[in-house]
Each structure stands twice: as structure tokens, then as C-alpha cells.
Design an enzyme around this catalytic site. Structure first.
Site, PDB file in Angstrom:
ATOM      1  CG  HIS A 141     -23.726  48.896  34.711  1.00  0.00           C
ATOM      2  ND1 HIS A 141     -22.504  49.210  34.165  1.00  0.00           N
ATOM      3  CD2 HIS A 141     -23.573  47.680  35.296  1.00  0.00           C
ATOM      4  CE1 HIS A 141     -21.651  48.222  34.390  1.00  0.00           C
ATOM      5  NE2 HIS A 141     -22.268  47.287  35.083  1.00  0.00           N
ATOM      6  CB  CYS A 184     -23.132  55.375  32.571  1.00  0.00           C
ATOM      7  SG  CYS A 184     -21.566  54.480  32.607  1.00  0.00           S
TER       8      CYS A 184
END
Length: 320
Positions: A141, A184
Site C-alpha cells: 500500500h 497507490c
């Protein structure tokens, strides 16, 4: 004199090696895809001729043997109708994970990159020189200016990553370095990357958007539903290219063009010294054409296969 010079040149060429650092920065079962991505990367590199002893792997390693995994001790990066056609990417990496559990931290990642064995408490770190090529792959992430690490390990900040790479440059730890980042807002980690350091990076997304998981709609292997996304869209696209392509005939630029076209949910971007795109992908990723012969290379993807990474926890809870 000429003879001696040739000897020095030959010795220098003989000492050049390919190295890699592979990092899965997550834990828990809903992050299955990150573990499968990094395991697949290890398989691609080793089957492509990169020496196992030249690869350092960081993975929390709580997914393959999770009670939630219908195939305990296995990981798959894409669906398959039968187990015979499936590619267990965990098989090759499971005995070669150098940093597990709470050792997967930003500080240890910096220590690995910069060759600081003392900071890594004596664990393996890069011991590379000015003629060596280095490939780094990170999957986890991220957010604006940060990438995640598992549990309570916290975040790595953009400035710390750039500083680590600068240290590598100052210590002459590589000839050329390629870094593929799956996260991300991963583009935000590269905005300050110098363009003259022989570093070439790809980000799965720009600095203001999510990256996406894939093989989410029907993550079935041999009639068992894995229950969560099997891979990340950017990562799957570059590694499935490696699986079937002779990388000695494909440049980094050509691979970028392919992956950018296939990664339709986010904007894959190039950073750093973009002229390195003319280098053959085999210089960093191995020979290519690495898929086991029994594996079905083409898997049809449905429109619902791709899911925003931030929604995958919900998808996993629904499927399980």
C-alpha cells in the site's frame, strides 16, 4: 601495458553481477496479492538466471500458510482451471525469505539497499559494486509521499527512499538500478528522483490515484476460490510479460509501453534516467520466458476482475 589493461578490463567484466531486492510490504490475508506478486518476481528472476544468492527478499510471510488459504503452503498469482495448470509461485521463494515478520521494516529496507549490515543486525544486505546492476521491486500500500510496511512497522517516506538511493550512488553500489513500485500514489515517491544517477523507476500509479488489484472477480484455482485478489494489475502485467517474452530482445521502454497499455485503471509512469529505457530488460529481470511449461499462459480477464486496492479488504470479506 596493453596486455595488463586487458587483464584489468576482463577482471572488471567478470566481476559484474545482477542483484535484486524484492519487498512485500504488507501482511494479513486480504493482502494475498502482494505476497503472490513478490513470490512471482522471485520465480521470474531465478528461472531467468539471476542467482538466488544475489536476491534479498523481504516478506512478512503470514499468507501462504494462513488458515484462510484453501491451498495451505501455496500462492498463485493468477487463476487456473486445474492445479496441474496452476503456477505455485511460493514454491521457489519459501526457503529464501531473508526478512520475515517484524523484520520487514523501513529501517531494514534502507539497510539492505545501502549495504549496512550493522544496522540490519548482521542479516543479508547488498554487497554490490560499481559494475553491478540492481533490480528492486516493491509491492504494498501507499499514499502521497509514503509507502507502507506491515503491522506496526510504519511507513517509508519519500525523502528516506531518495536518501537511500543517493547513499547507494555515493558508495558506487551499482552501474544501473531499476526500481518497479506497486503502490497507490506510487508516483509521489519519485518526484525528486534525480535524472542523472543511472536509476530508472516505474510507478504503478501517478501521485494522486490508487493502484489496482486484479484477478479479483473469479480468483479460482483448481475449483477452489482463493477468496481475494490474486495479483496487482501493474505487477501482473510486467511479470506475465516476463513469463512469455525473450527479454534479451525487449527493451525496458518496450516493456513499459506494453504494461502502460494493459494497465488501464491507473497511469503507469517512468521516472529518473529515462534514457535507460533503451537497455534490454534481460539486464535486470533475467532472460524471460520463465513460465513453467505446464502453466496456461493466457487467462481471460473480465471487466470486474480489477478492483481499486483500497476496496480489496471489502471484497475479501465478501468472498470469504
Amino acid at each position: 601495458i596493453l596486455h595488463g589493461g586487458l587483464l584489468v578490463l576482463c577482471a572488471s567484466m567478470a566481476s559484474a553481477e545482477n542483484y535484486a531486492v524484492l519487498v512485500c510490504g504488507s501482511n494479513e490475508y486480504y493482502n494475498y496479492r502482494h505476497h503472490a506478486d513478490v513470490a512471482h518476481a522471485y520465480q521470474v528472476l531465478t528461472r531467468g538466471g539471476v542467482k538466488a544468492e544475489n536476491i534479498i527478499t523481504m516478506m512478512y510471510d503470514d499468507v501462504a500458510n494462513s488458515a484462510m488459504n484453501p491451498y495451505r503452503g501455496k500462492l498463485f498469482n493468477k487463476p487456473a482451471s486445474t492445479l496441474e495448470e496452476a503456477n505455485d509461485v511460493y514454491a521457489s521463494v519459501k526457503d529464501h525469505i531473508d526478512y520475515k515478520g517484524h523484520d520487514v521494516t523501513p529501517a531494514n529496507f534502507v539497510a539492505v539497499l545501502t549495504g549496512d549490515s550493522k544496522a540490519a543486525n548482521g542479516k543479508r544486505v547488498l554487497q554490490t559494486g560499481p559494475e553491478d546492476n540492481v533490480f528492486v521491486n516493491f509491492a504494498d500500500h501507499g499514499g502521497p509521499g509514503i509507502i507502507g510496511f506491515p503491522g506496526n512497522a510504519g511507513f517509508m517516506y519519500e525523502k528516506d527512499l531518495i536518501q537511500a538511493l543517493d547513499t547507494m550512488y555515493q558508495k558506487k553500489m551499482y552501474k544501473q538500478l531499476v526500481f518497479y513500485m506497486e503502490a497507490c500514489e506510487s508516483g509521489s515517491m519519485w518526484v525528486n528522483l534525480p535524472k542523472d544517477r543511472n536509476i530508472y523507476a516505474l510507478s504503478a500509479a501517478n501521485g494522486a490515484e490508487s493502484s489496482w488489484g486484479t484477478y479479483c472477480d473469479h480468483p479460482v484455482v483448481g475449483k477452489k476460490n482463493i477468496g481475494t485478489c490474486l495479483g496487482d494489475l501493474f505487477s501482473v502485467n510486467w511479470m506475465e510479460d516476463d513469463d512469455v517474452t525473450d527479454l534479451s530482445a525487449e527493451t525496458l521502454q518496450a516493456q513499459f509501453n506494453k504494461v502502460k497499455k494493459l494497465t488501464t485503471k491507473s497511469h503507469v509512469l517512468q521516472w529518473g534516467q529515462k534514457s535507460m529505457g533503451s537497455e534490454k530488460a534481460s539486464v535486470f529481470e533475467g532472460t524471460g520466458k520463465t513460465a513453467p511449461s505446464s502453466v496456461v499462459s493466457e487467462v481471460e480477464r473480465s471487466e470486474g476482475d480489477d478492483v481499486d486496492s483500497r476496496d480489496i479488504g471489502l471484497v475479501t470479506r465478501y468472498n470469504l
